[in-house]
Design a protein around this motif. Sequence first.
Motif, PDB file in Angstrom:
ATOM      1  N   TRP A   1      23.159  56.234 -52.439  1.00 11.12           N
ATOM      2  CA  TRP A   1      22.232  55.707 -51.363  1.00 11.12           C
ATOM      3  C   TRP A   1      20.946  55.823 -51.941  1.00 11.12           C
ATOM      4  O   TRP A   1      20.681  56.664 -52.931  1.00 11.12           O
ATOM      5  N   GLN A   2      19.810  54.918 -51.268  1.00  8.66           N
ATOM      6  CA  GLN A   2      18.456  55.202 -51.675  1.00  8.66           C
ATOM      7  C   GLN A   2      17.680  54.636 -50.493  1.00  8.66           C
ATOM      8  O   GLN A   2      17.966  53.717 -50.007  1.00  8.66           O
ATOM      9  N   PHE A   3      16.380  55.304 -50.427  1.00  9.07           N
ATOM     10  CA  PHE A   3      15.539  54.781 -49.582  1.00  9.07           C
ATOM     11  C   PHE A   3      14.307  54.126 -50.275  1.00  9.07           C
ATOM     12  O   PHE A   3      14.117  54.725 -51.531  1.00  9.07           O
ATOM     13  N   VAL A   4      14.175  52.940 -49.934  1.00  3.75           N
ATOM     14  CA  VAL A   4      13.227  52.110 -50.792  1.00  3.75           C
ATOM     15  C   VAL A   4      12.122  51.646 -49.812  1.00  3.75           C
ATOM     16  O   VAL A   4      12.287  51.242 -48.511  1.00  3.75           O
TER      17      VAL A   4
ATOM     18  N   GLN B   1      13.555  58.232 -52.250  1.00  9.93           N
ATOM     19  CA  GLN B   1      14.645  59.315 -52.252  1.00  9.93           C
ATOM     20  C   GLN B   1      16.028  58.888 -52.363  1.00  9.93           C
ATOM     21  O   GLN B   1      16.149  57.389 -52.164  1.00  9.93           O
ATOM     22  N   SER B   2      16.963  59.298 -53.229  1.00  5.33           N
ATOM     23  CA  SER B   2      18.355  58.790 -53.391  1.00  5.33           C
ATOM     24  C   SER B   2      19.252  59.949 -53.685  1.00  5.33           C
ATOM     25  O   SER B   2      18.853  61.302 -53.791  1.00  5.33           O
TER      26      SER B   2
ATOM     27  N   VAL C   1      15.037  63.545 -44.292  1.00  5.22           N
ATOM     28  CA  VAL C   1      13.943  62.699 -44.443  1.00  5.22           C
ATOM     29  C   VAL C   1      12.557  63.293 -44.160  1.00  5.22           C
ATOM     30  O   VAL C   1      11.531  62.237 -44.166  1.00  5.22           O
ATOM     31  N   HIS C   2      12.362  64.314 -43.700  1.00  7.40           N
ATOM     32  CA  HIS C   2      11.105  64.790 -43.354  1.00  7.40           C
ATOM     33  C   HIS C   2      10.036  64.894 -44.431  1.00  7.40           C
ATOM     34  O   HIS C   2       8.996  64.980 -44.555  1.00  7.40           O
ATOM     35  N   ILE C   3      10.616  64.707 -46.005  1.00  2.00           N
ATOM     36  CA  ILE C   3       9.910  64.669 -46.951  1.00  2.00           C
ATOM     37  C   ILE C   3       9.034  63.200 -47.169  1.00  2.00           C
ATOM     38  O   ILE C   3       8.243  63.016 -47.833  1.00  2.00           O
ATOM     39  N   LEU C   4       9.772  62.353 -46.638  1.00  2.65           N
ATOM     40  CA  LEU C   4       9.313  60.830 -46.980  1.00  2.65           C
ATOM     41  C   LEU C   4       8.050  60.856 -45.845  1.00  2.65           C
ATOM     42  O   LEU C   4       7.939  61.098 -44.573  1.00  2.65           O
TER      43      LEU C   4
ATOM     44  N   ALA D   1       5.673  58.683 -43.254  1.00  4.55           N
ATOM     45  CA  ALA D   1       6.156  58.115 -42.080  1.00  4.55           C
ATOM     46  C   ALA D   1       5.898  56.582 -42.538  1.00  4.55           C
ATOM     47  O   ALA D   1       5.022  56.178 -43.212  1.00  4.55           O
ATOM     48  N   GLY D   2       6.843  55.535 -42.025  1.00  2.00           N
ATOM     49  CA  GLY D   2       6.660  54.455 -42.567  1.00  2.00           C
ATOM     50  C   GLY D   2       8.264  53.606 -42.176  1.00  2.00           C
ATOM     51  O   GLY D   2       9.057  54.237 -41.550  1.00  2.00           O
ATOM     52  N   ILE D   3       8.323  52.494 -42.407  1.00  5.01           N
ATOM     53  CA  ILE D   3       9.508  51.807 -42.677  1.00  5.01           C
ATOM     54  C   ILE D   3      10.293  51.652 -43.942  1.00  5.01           C
ATOM     55  O   ILE D   3       9.590  51.365 -45.264  1.00  5.01           O
ATOM     56  N   TYR D   4      11.483  51.973 -43.839  1.00  4.85           N
ATOM     57  CA  TYR D   4      12.049  52.010 -45.511  1.00  4.85           C
ATOM     58  C   TYR D   4      13.302  51.194 -45.267  1.00  4.85           C
ATOM     59  O   TYR D   4      13.991  50.802 -44.240  1.00  4.85           O
ATOM     60  N   ALA D   5      13.960  50.784 -46.259  1.00  5.42           N
ATOM     61  CA  ALA D   5      15.115  50.011 -46.465  1.00  5.42           C
ATOM     62  C   ALA D   5      16.108  51.262 -46.926  1.00  5.42           C
ATOM     63  O   ALA D   5      16.126  51.844 -47.759  1.00  5.42           O
ATOM     64  N   LEU D   6      17.252  51.502 -46.175  1.00  7.76           N
ATOM     65  CA  LEU D   6      17.975  52.384 -46.721  1.00  7.76           C
ATOM     66  C   LEU D   6      19.245  51.560 -47.150  1.00  7.76           C
ATOM     67  O   LEU D   6      20.015  50.719 -46.667  1.00  7.76           O
TER      68      LEU D   6
END
Length: 115
Positions: free
Chosen positions: A62-65, A73-74, A87-90, A92-97
Amino acid sequence: MTMNTAFQAAFSLFSFVKLKPHIFFIMKNNSTPSILTAQIKPNPAKDQITCTFPLEELSGQWQFVNFTGQVMQSGKWSASDILSIDVHILPAGIYALQWSGQSGEIHSSKVAITH
């Protein structure tokens, strides 16, 4: 083809129709839609999400883009259909998982991160 390249190509080749928070129809031009499911809770998320994948997909990656296509993150999962992701290290925003399992298909779901 990398998952990031596939993600960028998907927006130009496919139409995504959200039915519920965890169910999407993905339609390719002039084709019959297929249904793909992954349950992601909570969404939006602050600290952690739990992903439940189809039982056929017992291992994969998996990965967050972010919206620019950058992998933020992956990771990988195995031997379980449930995955918890911190996900607290990302920011704030919209991501594709994006995730792919044993079938090799690349799937994508929208996830909002708030703090």
